[in-house]
Design an enzyme around this catalytic site. Structure first.
Site, PDB file in Angstrom:
ATOM      1  N   CYS A   8       1.941   1.264 -13.117  1.00  0.00           N
ATOM      2  CA  CYS A   8       2.758   2.245 -12.402  1.00  0.00           C
ATOM      3  C   CYS A   8       2.793   3.515 -13.238  1.00  0.00           C
ATOM      4  O   CYS A   8       3.267   3.492 -14.376  1.00  0.00           O
ATOM      5  CB  CYS A   8       4.164   1.708 -12.200  1.00  0.00           C
ATOM      6  SG  CYS A   8       5.218   2.888 -11.329  1.00  0.00           S
ATOM      7  N   HIS A  24       2.149  -1.751   1.839  1.00  0.00           N
ATOM      8  CA  HIS A  24       1.461  -1.572   0.553  1.00  0.00           C
ATOM      9  C   HIS A  24       2.552  -1.639  -0.501  1.00  0.00           C
ATOM     10  O   HIS A  24       3.124  -0.625  -0.878  1.00  0.00           O
ATOM     11  CB  HIS A  24       0.775  -0.198   0.585  1.00  0.00           C
ATOM     12  CG  HIS A  24      -0.034   0.104  -0.635  1.00  0.00           C
ATOM     13  ND1 HIS A  24      -1.400   0.181  -0.615  1.00  0.00           N
ATOM     14  CD2 HIS A  24       0.318   0.387  -1.919  1.00  0.00           C
ATOM     15  CE1 HIS A  24      -1.855   0.506  -1.823  1.00  0.00           C
ATOM     16  NE2 HIS A  24      -0.828   0.636  -2.626  1.00  0.00           N
ATOM     17  N   ARG A  33     -10.045   1.047  -5.880  1.00  0.00           N
ATOM     18  CA  ARG A  33      -9.600   2.448  -5.833  1.00  0.00           C
ATOM     19  C   ARG A  33      -8.209   2.603  -6.441  1.00  0.00           C
ATOM     20  O   ARG A  33      -8.043   3.109  -7.545  1.00  0.00           O
ATOM     21  CB  ARG A  33      -9.650   2.960  -4.383  1.00  0.00           C
ATOM     22  CG  ARG A  33      -9.784   4.478  -4.244  1.00  0.00           C
ATOM     23  CD  ARG A  33      -8.517   5.261  -4.482  1.00  0.00           C
ATOM     24  NE  ARG A  33      -7.407   4.801  -3.692  1.00  0.00           N
ATOM     25  CZ  ARG A  33      -6.133   5.156  -3.889  1.00  0.00           C
ATOM     26  NH1 ARG A  33      -5.801   5.963  -4.869  1.00  0.00           N
ATOM     27  NH2 ARG A  33      -5.179   4.681  -3.120  1.00  0.00           N
ATOM     28  N   ASP A  34      -7.188   2.161  -5.745  1.00  0.00           N
ATOM     29  CA  ASP A  34      -5.812   2.303  -6.212  1.00  0.00           C
ATOM     30  C   ASP A  34      -5.629   1.595  -7.560  1.00  0.00           C
ATOM     31  O   ASP A  34      -4.976   2.105  -8.467  1.00  0.00           O
ATOM     32  CB  ASP A  34      -4.870   1.705  -5.156  1.00  0.00           C
ATOM     33  CG  ASP A  34      -3.408   2.045  -5.396  1.00  0.00           C
ATOM     34  OD1 ASP A  34      -2.565   1.601  -4.595  1.00  0.00           O
ATOM     35  OD2 ASP A  34      -3.106   2.740  -6.371  1.00  0.00           O
ATOM     36  N   ASN A  47       0.499  -2.415  -8.366  1.00  0.00           N
ATOM     37  CA  ASN A  47       0.085  -3.148  -7.178  1.00  0.00           C
ATOM     38  C   ASN A  47       0.396  -4.654  -7.259  1.00  0.00           C
ATOM     39  O   ASN A  47       0.339  -5.248  -8.330  1.00  0.00           O
ATOM     40  CB  ASN A  47      -1.421  -3.015  -6.978  1.00  0.00           C
ATOM     41  CG  ASN A  47      -1.816  -1.638  -6.501  1.00  0.00           C
ATOM     42  OD1 ASN A  47      -1.413  -1.209  -5.436  1.00  0.00           O
ATOM     43  ND2 ASN A  47      -2.602  -0.929  -7.301  1.00  0.00           N
ATOM     44  N   HIS A  72       4.353  -2.420  -4.122  1.00  0.00           N
ATOM     45  CA  HIS A  72       4.154  -2.494  -5.554  1.00  0.00           C
ATOM     46  C   HIS A  72       5.129  -3.498  -6.145  1.00  0.00           C
ATOM     47  O   HIS A  72       6.244  -3.681  -5.635  1.00  0.00           O
ATOM     48  CB  HIS A  72       4.322  -1.111  -6.187  1.00  0.00           C
ATOM     49  CG  HIS A  72       3.073  -0.281  -6.064  1.00  0.00           C
ATOM     50  ND1 HIS A  72       2.844   0.849  -6.801  1.00  0.00           N
ATOM     51  CD2 HIS A  72       1.973  -0.437  -5.296  1.00  0.00           C
ATOM     52  CE1 HIS A  72       1.657   1.356  -6.488  1.00  0.00           C
ATOM     53  NE2 HIS A  72       1.113   0.599  -5.573  1.00  0.00           N
TER      54      HIS A  72
END
Lengths: 307, 301
Positions: A245, A212, A20-21, A254, A214
């Protein structure tokens, strides 16, 4: 290795957000069958949670336009959760109709980010989420809450830890079982991570927190380590470090699941995840996307042939 | 759990030597000199300039004398050079070196493959250098490589690392830089290794030299800092690949390290923007992309 001796959790739950992300932030539109194959491969790695797709309007996020097909097409392995993003009640209903059994809502600690991202204030977004959590509760569907910009905002810059705590508390009180704190632009460092978590931990029990991170500034693993030293035991990551990003052209996004697992293995922390299997899934999707992996572990392992 | 961090960290810049030595393209002497001169403007206090090793073995460092004599030596900055043996030491001193480094290893096989002798024999060679250095009042920094793993032997015992470190420290090295040569270490193995080494060498004399081949460098450095280490080696733009894993990265990028230390409120004296500009310069000269994520992220500006 004794994780307890160094004050670290014995077990870390890894939440895989690549499909997803990760894919959402990849330029190339990925065919539905590739998405399904990726998720099926990830299901076999031991990952306990895999974020599958997003029930958002395809106008906004074309990459996730096939959300129904993906949700219906994947193999559902017992013991694995397959949460999906649901920005509002409509998305929630659509997700349930397609077979979703867990959903996520996406809040933020920055007003500017909220306006730019979802065209409303934090307060208005919370009202929308409350509709979702109310409906979800009546159907026994667990809801995960995300708070983005936890360590900095692309528009506002610095974000106050108390604001992160406030938004987290709202999401937790409305029924989110877990709050994932996102360093959306990767600007955080162990220093700011510690300050932010100290503020949030006053409002939310540790066991309900996730990070979460990055890796845009290369700080992700150091930040994750800091969070774990403070007792956080849920970590989001993305296979092959999928997802750039959107706020820093060409920069990474990520943190790579492979690199996180490598670190956790070295610390003697249990994850239940097979690193080699994740690397293979990473190799699959990078080949399909015709791109190099963002995982240093994968890079090094394929180079030395020591998989 | 996390302890207090040091208030200051000394960053040892190894880009011009360790970094360039592991870059495929031969860098012209004026570019090397300009790189070091730019680094001298960033606030860095220690810049490893070159290596007095035979050009047969390391062609990239063949211009060692010209580089050392050509750079602008700023007051307050140290420009150590590698000296694998007495001959190299003498050449270095003749060329104006005021500080040298010697390179040991915690792995027998690595020592054999790398410099064609045993650890014991390498230490004997170093004794000669130490004696000459003491006579000339030249400080010597000692490196121990393979501290968290060896490309040939695999696992390396912390006791062995402590043993070699202790020997080099007792010989007179003022500082021992512990190198995770192939970047396989994790915060767990770093902690374990340091705990054992710190029994033999005072923490104030220890440095860590982490490679980022598996993305673990900053996390490993963080743990070292938590244990009291306050000297960290890094390479501008993350110059220097890993000779044992084709295409993989090597040295941790100085920019990314300084970014983390700034965020922790730890003083380094280094100007991050000037450092990034230096990284941009050398990457352009090498026609390659930076390995620093901070540089990559800031590129959009």
């Amino acid at each position: 290795q004794e994780p307890q001796a160094s004050g670290l959790p014995e077990y870390i739950k890894i939440v895989e957000v690549g499909p997803r992300d990760g894919l959402q932030n990849e330029k190339v539109i990925v065919p539905t069958d590739i998405k399904i194959e990726l998720i099926n491969q990830l299901s076999k790695t031991g990952l306990p949670a895999i974020e599958v797709t997003s029930f958002v309007s395809s106008k906004w996020v074309p990459q996730m336009a096939d959300h129904k097909e993906v949700m219906r097409g994947i193999e559902r392995h017992p013991g694995v959760q397959y949460p999906v993003l649901t920005p509002n009640l409509q998305g929630f209903h659509s997700a349930i109709a397609a077979g979703a059994t867990e959903v996520s809502v996406f809040g933020t600690a920055s007003e500017s980010f909220s306006k730019m991202n979802i065209n409303c204030s934090i307060e208005e977004s919370i009202e929308r989420f409350e509709e979702v959590t109310k409906s979800a509760r009546s159907m026994n569907i667990p809801v995960r809450g995300y708070v983005s910009c936890a360590l900095g905002c692309p528009y506002e810059g610095n974000v106050v830890p108390d604001k992160v705590a406030e938004v987290s508390k709202r999401l937790y009180s409305m029924g989110c079982y877990e709050i994932s704190l996102g360093d959306t632009i990767g600007v955080g460092t162990p220093g700011s991570m510690k300050k932010m978590l100290e503020a949030v931990m006053k409002e939310i029990p540790l066991s309900a927190l996730a990070v979460h991170c990055h890796d845009t500034y290369g700080q992700a693993l150091a930040n994750i380590l800091t969070a774990m030293q403070m007792g956080v035991s849920v970590v989001d990551s993305s296979v092959a470090g999928l997802g750039g990003c959107p706020y820093a052209k060409g920069a990474t996004g990520n943190v790579a699941t492979e690199d996180v697992i490598y670190m956790l293995n070295g610390l003697g922390i249990n994850t239940g995840v097979n690193l080699c299997a994740v690397m293979e899934a990473g190799n699959f999707i990078c080949t399909a996307l015709n791109k190099k992996t963002n995982s240093k572990v994968a890079q090094a392992s394929f180079s030395t042939g020591t998989i | 759990a996390s302890g207090a961090y040091p208030k200051r960290v000394k960053v040892v810049e190894v880009g011009p030597r360790d970094g360039l030595q592991n870059e495929k393209n031969l860098v012209p002497t004026p570019v090397k000199i300009n790189l070091i001169n730019m680094l001298s403007e960033t606030g860095l206090q220690v810049i490893e300039a070159t290596s007095f090793v035979s050009p047969k073995w390391v062609p990239q460092m063949a211009d060692h004398t010209e580089v050392l004599q050509g750079i602008k030596k700023s007051p307050g900055i140290s420009y150590p050079v590698l000296t694998p043996n007495l001959r190299g030491f003498q050449a270095a001193v003749a060329a104006g070196a005021k500080e040298v480094s010697i390179f040991g290893a915690a792995s027998e096989l690595f020592t054999q493959k790398n410099i064609n002798c045993s650890i014991e024999e390498s230490l004997e060679r170093f004794e000669e250098v130490m004696r000459a250095a003491k006579e000339a009042s030249i400080p010597v920094r000692g490196y121990v490589s393979c501290v968290l793993g060896c490309p040939y032997e695999g696992k390396i015992s912390a006791a062995k690392v402590a043993e070699v470190s202790k020997k080099m420290y007792s010989m007179g090295c003022y500082e021992i830089s512990l190198g995770d040569t192939i970047g396989v270490g994790t915060p767990g193995s770093m902690r374990e290794m340091l705990a054992v080494v710190m029994k033999e060498v005072p923490v104030g004399a220890l440095a860590v030299h982490c490679h980022d081949t598996y993305g673990q460098a900053l996390a490993n450095i963080l743990v070292a800092l938590q244990m009291g280490v306050s000297v960290v080696d890094a390479s501008v733009a993350g110059l220097g690949g890993c000779p044992y894993a084709q295409g993989a990265s090597g040295n941790v990028a100085t920019e990314d390290l300084v970014y983390m230390l700034n965020g922790l409120g730890i003083h380094t004296g280094v100007d991050l923007q000037k450092l990034m500009d230096t990284g941009t310069f050398i990457c352009n000269a090498l026609n390659r992309k930076t390995n620093s994520k901070v540089s990559q992220a800031s590129c959009r500006l």
